[in-house]
Design an enzyme around this catalytic site. Structure first.
Site, PDB file in Angstrom:
ATOM      1  N   GLU A  99       0.851  -1.204   0.000  1.00  0.00           N
ATOM      2  CA  GLU A  99       0.000   0.000   0.000  1.00  0.00           C
ATOM      3  C   GLU A  99       0.884   1.250   0.000  1.00  0.00           C
ATOM      4  O   GLU A  99       2.057   1.191   0.391  1.00  0.00           O
ATOM      5  CB  GLU A  99      -0.897  -0.069   1.255  1.00  0.00           C
ATOM      6  CG  GLU A  99      -1.791   1.093   1.541  1.00  0.00           C
ATOM      7  CD  GLU A  99      -2.873   1.325   0.501  1.00  0.00           C
ATOM      8  OE1 GLU A  99      -2.530   1.611  -0.666  1.00  0.00           O
ATOM      9  OE2 GLU A  99      -4.060   1.261   0.860  1.00  0.00           O
ATOM     10  N   ASP A 100       0.325   2.377  -0.443  1.00  0.00           N
ATOM     11  CA  ASP A 100       1.117   3.617  -0.443  1.00  0.00           C
ATOM     12  C   ASP A 100       1.192   4.246   0.944  1.00  0.00           C
ATOM     13  O   ASP A 100       2.257   4.632   1.402  1.00  0.00           O
ATOM     14  CB  ASP A 100       0.602   4.628  -1.489  1.00  0.00           C
ATOM     15  CG  ASP A 100      -0.878   4.975  -1.331  1.00  0.00           C
ATOM     16  OD1 ASP A 100      -1.577   4.366  -0.484  1.00  0.00           O
ATOM     17  OD2 ASP A 100      -1.351   5.854  -2.065  1.00  0.00           O
ATOM     18  N   ASP A 103      -3.547   5.956   6.440  1.00  0.00           N
ATOM     19  CA  ASP A 103      -3.954   7.263   6.965  1.00  0.00           C
ATOM     20  C   ASP A 103      -4.985   7.039   8.072  1.00  0.00           C
ATOM     21  O   ASP A 103      -4.603   6.766   9.204  1.00  0.00           O
ATOM     22  CB  ASP A 103      -4.493   8.085   5.780  1.00  0.00           C
ATOM     23  CG  ASP A 103      -4.838   9.507   6.137  1.00  0.00           C
ATOM     24  OD1 ASP A 103      -4.126  10.103   6.963  1.00  0.00           O
ATOM     25  OD2 ASP A 103      -5.818  10.046   5.597  1.00  0.00           O
ATOM     26  N   PHE A 152      -0.167  16.509   4.275  1.00  0.00           N
ATOM     27  CA  PHE A 152      -0.571  15.843   3.041  1.00  0.00           C
ATOM     28  C   PHE A 152       0.619  15.777   2.093  1.00  0.00           C
ATOM     29  O   PHE A 152       1.206  16.791   1.735  1.00  0.00           O
ATOM     30  CB  PHE A 152      -1.750  16.553   2.377  1.00  0.00           C
ATOM     31  CG  PHE A 152      -2.422  15.675   1.372  1.00  0.00           C
ATOM     32  CD1 PHE A 152      -3.362  14.738   1.752  1.00  0.00           C
ATOM     33  CD2 PHE A 152      -2.070  15.752   0.029  1.00  0.00           C
ATOM     34  CE1 PHE A 152      -3.959  13.887   0.837  1.00  0.00           C
ATOM     35  CE2 PHE A 152      -2.661  14.906  -0.912  1.00  0.00           C
ATOM     36  CZ  PHE A 152      -3.605  13.985  -0.500  1.00  0.00           C
ATOM     37  N   ARG A 165       1.915  12.132  -9.048  1.00  0.00           N
ATOM     38  CA  ARG A 165       2.338  10.752  -8.777  1.00  0.00           C
ATOM     39  C   ARG A 165       3.738  10.469  -9.319  1.00  0.00           C
ATOM     40  O   ARG A 165       4.447   9.603  -8.831  1.00  0.00           O
ATOM     41  CB  ARG A 165       1.367   9.757  -9.427  1.00  0.00           C
ATOM     42  CG  ARG A 165      -0.016   9.722  -8.800  1.00  0.00           C
ATOM     43  CD  ARG A 165      -0.740   8.473  -9.265  1.00  0.00           C
ATOM     44  NE  ARG A 165      -2.181   8.525  -9.075  1.00  0.00           N
ATOM     45  CZ  ARG A 165      -2.798   8.150  -7.953  1.00  0.00           C
ATOM     46  NH1 ARG A 165      -2.101   7.725  -6.927  1.00  0.00           N
ATOM     47  NH2 ARG A 165      -4.111   8.204  -7.866  1.00  0.00           N
TER      48      ARG A 165
HETATM   49  P1  IMP Z   1      -7.166   5.595   4.663  1.00  0.00           P
HETATM   50  O1  IMP Z   1      -8.283   4.686   4.264  1.00  0.00           O
HETATM   51  O2  IMP Z   1      -7.679   6.839   5.332  1.00  0.00           O
HETATM   52  O3  IMP Z   1      -6.096   4.929   5.476  1.00  0.00           O
HETATM   53  O4  IMP Z   1      -6.587   6.190   3.334  1.00  0.00           O
HETATM   54  C1  IMP Z   1      -5.672   5.562   2.555  1.00  0.00           C
HETATM   55  C2  IMP Z   1      -5.631   6.239   1.195  1.00  0.00           C
HETATM   56  O5  IMP Z   1      -5.804   7.667   1.289  1.00  0.00           O
HETATM   57  C3  IMP Z   1      -4.266   6.047   0.600  1.00  0.00           C
HETATM   58  O6  IMP Z   1      -4.194   4.851  -0.122  1.00  0.00           O
HETATM   59  C4  IMP Z   1      -4.119   7.296  -0.255  1.00  0.00           C
HETATM   60  O7  IMP Z   1      -4.650   7.073  -1.546  1.00  0.00           O
HETATM   61  C5  IMP Z   1      -4.925   8.360   0.439  1.00  0.00           C
HETATM   62  N1  IMP Z   1      -4.079   9.279   1.255  1.00  0.00           N
HETATM   63  C6  IMP Z   1      -4.043   9.402   2.593  1.00  0.00           C
HETATM   64  N2  IMP Z   1      -3.147  10.336   2.999  1.00  0.00           N
HETATM   65  C7  IMP Z   1      -2.574  10.793   1.859  1.00  0.00           C
HETATM   66  C8  IMP Z   1      -1.536  11.775   1.610  1.00  0.00           C
HETATM   67  O8  IMP Z   1      -0.943  12.413   2.490  1.00  0.00           O
HETATM   68  N3  IMP Z   1      -1.230  11.969   0.300  1.00  0.00           N
HETATM   69  C9  IMP Z   1      -1.837  11.304  -0.737  1.00  0.00           C
HETATM   70  N4  IMP Z   1      -2.792  10.388  -0.530  1.00  0.00           N
HETATM   71  C10 IMP Z   1      -3.168  10.133   0.757  1.00  0.00           C
HETATM   72 MG    MG Z   2      -4.960   8.414  -3.591  1.00  0.00          MG
END
Ligand code: IMP
Ligand code: MG
Length: 186
Positions: A99-100, A103, A152, A165
């Protein structure tokens, strides 16, 4: 090097390469003698995935999955949708989801449940970035590249409205960029 939308570089190419190599070595050791399926989450993890896969030794299969919890912009909708499923079954396989960023934890909490129901032999999560201070759902990754503050970030696969990206490093987006989007939405 970058325009005014980028506030600063947070993780450089060199730091990324070093950490990705370490993670690859750790994963190679942990799965020595075992087959491994790497599941890349689209689209944010693609650059990390391509680099990490090349640092892992042994028998590796790759597959792709796409979920979305973000509409556009920087705030999560809290709703997770599967957009593209895996191409192959994972029953009885050792799986690592790549995963990237973790959050709020919402996406991976959902994805892990969904994949666990398919009875893999093992299932672990490897995330390039982790923002633990933002968690809404209790969730911990097994392999983490870098823990970061609540800012962010874009680049190295991560986007803001599908942009940035392709930046080779992790950069902090200038808050004015998404603040101006927010004010347009109001
Ligand atoms: P979560 O479900 O809130 O954990 O969100 C995960 C997804 O939110 C990641 O796979 C990203 O696509 C996006 N995301 C969360 N924080 C960032 C950030 O700082 N930059 C870019 N994308 C983010
Ligand atoms: Mg995204």
């Amino acid at each position: 090097m970058y325009g005014k939308e980028i506030k600063r570089v947070l993780v450089t190419r060199e730091q990324i390469a070093r950490r990705v190599k370490e993670l690859g070595e750790q994963i190679s050791r942990d799965y020595e003698g075992e087959e491994l399926t790497l599941v890349c989450t689209l689209r944010g993890a693609t650059l990390f995935f391509a680099d990490l896969a090349r640092e892992i030794k042994g028998d590796v299969e790759i597959d792709f999955i796409a979920c979305s919890s973000y509409g556009s912009g920087t705030t999560s909708s809290g709703e997770v949708k599967m957009i593209k499923d895996l191409s192959s079954p994972i029953e009885g396989k050792n799986v690592i989801v790549i995963e990237d960023i973790i959050d709020t934890g919402t996406t991976l909490y959902y994805l892990k449940k969904l994949l666990e129901a398919r009875n893999p032999k093992s299932l672990k999560i490897c995330s390039f970035l982790d923002k633990p201070s933002r968690r809404k759902v209790e969730f911990e990754g097994d392999y983490i590249g870098f823990e970061i503050e609540n800012e962010f970030v874009v680049g190295y696969g991560l986007d803001y409205n599908q942009k940035y990206r392709n930046l080779p490093e992790v950069c902090v987006l200038a808050p004015e960029v998404y603040m101006s989007e927010l004010s347009k939405a109001l």
